[in-house]
Design an enzyme around this catalytic site. Structure first.
Site, PDB file in Angstrom:
ATOM      1  N   GLU A   1      27.363  38.247  43.675  1.00 14.02           N
ATOM      2  CA  GLU A   1      28.068  36.962  43.669  1.00 14.02           C
ATOM      3  C   GLU A   1      28.367  36.520  42.243  1.00 14.02           C
ATOM      4  O   GLU A   1      29.491  36.137  41.915  1.00 14.02           O
ATOM      5  CB  GLU A   1      27.221  35.893  44.359  1.00 14.02           C
TER       6      GLU A   1
ATOM      7  N   ASP B   1      30.854  38.005  50.661  1.00  8.77           N
ATOM      8  CA  ASP B   1      31.654  37.012  49.939  1.00  8.77           C
ATOM      9  C   ASP B   1      31.929  37.498  48.520  1.00  8.77           C
ATOM     10  O   ASP B   1      33.043  37.364  48.008  1.00  8.77           O
ATOM     11  CB  ASP B   1      30.971  35.645  49.941  1.00  8.77           C
TER      12      ASP B   1
END
Length: 367
Positions: free
Chosen positions: A54, A115
């Site tokens: 991330e 993500d």
């Protein structure tokens, strides 16, 4: 403390409407505080000095938005060499790397975080377009193919959906999903690549709208075959450090996006709670609407995009300027780079999900 005080003073001037040459002080300070010379984003709050996929993906985005090609290249090289076994063309990045108990610096958890993978692929595609780098475009396409192969499933009754990672999110015909993992601007850009991305917007909208019955998004939620969303799961579903990004992504949508007004209307209770309290709540019971204490300053930055027509905007701008994250608040800082950066018009997204950076323009700051 000098760098923090200097930065805070500059941000207060920005909040007052003072324009400067096109520079991004917050990004420069983030690099100094959190990114190693080799391109590793370090979260110092963990004793293992961890790096996450991330963090790497977000930093790649900020480097692109800042037209910082050198840092982008360093971040990409470190990510490929340490998280993806040398190639994002062939391997999804491991989500967690750091100082292991055996004394070595290595991958601590090889599972993926979708993500981060989605942000990386999108950013590579946009870097290819904006910087005219076919190699970045090609790498983005190959990474996108890996995501489609390993992290996308067709959920009965819902449709094509992005799982939070390669393994561990499907059990007994129940799929565990994270609403903050699917920024609609990214899906708009990826739709041009056809299946499964073109069909994902509708189920993504359902995920965002239907799991927030009182206007508050959950961090995590289950979909069960034949029964749909499991909003009454025990313990009660809570929205907090993941869900804060849902409001941010919605606010960042282009005004020409056909679903922006609908989403902001659904999330109006979050804007109202922020206005009433003077800061966004840290955690929320999504069914009862019960709120806990105020969230960190990064939460205030995250809601700036959705507060553009709300008087609470000025209070949150001031909170960000006066309480700007320091060197020990990685997550709060990245939320601030996203939310405040957008509020200062350092970048925008088109309705087709393309990045519009402010390169070569006079910086438009909060005022």
């Amino acid at each position: 403390m000098f760098w923090r005080n200097t930065l805070a003073a500059g941000l207060i001037l920005a909040a007052a409407g003072v324009h400067a040459a096109c520079d991004w002080p917050a990004w420069r300070q983030f690099k100094q505080a959190y990114i190693s010379d080799r391109g590793r984003v370090i979260d110092p709050s963990d004793r293992r000095q961890i790096t996450t996929s991330e963090g790497q993906s977000y930093a790649l985005f900020f480097a692109l938005a800042a037209n910082d090609r050198k840092t982008f290249s360093q971040l990409l090289a470190w990510t490929q060499n340490n998280l993806a076994e040398g190639s994002l063309s062939d391997t999804l990045p491991a989500w967690l790397w750091g100082h292991a108990d055996n004394g070595r610096w290595e991958v601590l958890d090889a599972n993926s975080a979708s993500d981060a993978d989605l942000w990386m692929a999108w950013t590579l595609l946009e870097a290819g377009r904006l910087w005219r780098r076919p190699d970045y475009d090609a790498l983005g396409r190959r990474l996108l193919a890996l995501i489609a192969r390993d992290e996308v499933v067709n959920i009965p009754g819902l449709g094509n959906m992005l799982l939070p990672g390669k393994t561990g999110f499907v059990k007994d015909k129940r799929w565990r999903l994270n609403p903050s993992y699917l920024p609609l601007p990214l899906l708009a850009r990826l739709a041009r690549y056809g299946t499964p991305w073109k069909e994902m917007r509708a189920p993504a909208l359902r995920l965002l709208l239907e799991t927030a019955p009182e206007g508050f998004s959950p961090d995590w939620v289950h979909w069960q075959k034949g029964k749909g969303w499991q909003l009454q799961d025990k313990p009660a579903l809570v929205g907090g450090y993941d869900a804060i990004r849902v409001y941010m992504w919605a606010g960042m949508l282009s005004d020409k996006d056909p679903d922006k007004a609908r989403l902001l209307h659904r999330f109006q209770p979050m804007a109202d709670a922020t206005a009433q309290r003077g800061a966004p709540p840290e955690k929320i019971d999504i069914i009862s609407g019960k709120l806990t204490q105020n969230g960190p300053v990064g939460f205030s930055a995250a809601v700036l995009p959705m507060l553009q027509d709300n008087e609470a905007l000025y209070v949150q701008r001031r909170r960000v300027a006066e309480m700007f994250p320091g060197k020990d608040a990685y997550y709060s800082y990245v939320l601030t780079l996203f939310g405040q950066g957008w509020d200062q018009q350092r970048f925008r997204f088109t309705s087709q999900g393309e990045l519009v950076p402010d390169w070569g323009q006079q910086c438009a700051v909060s005022h």
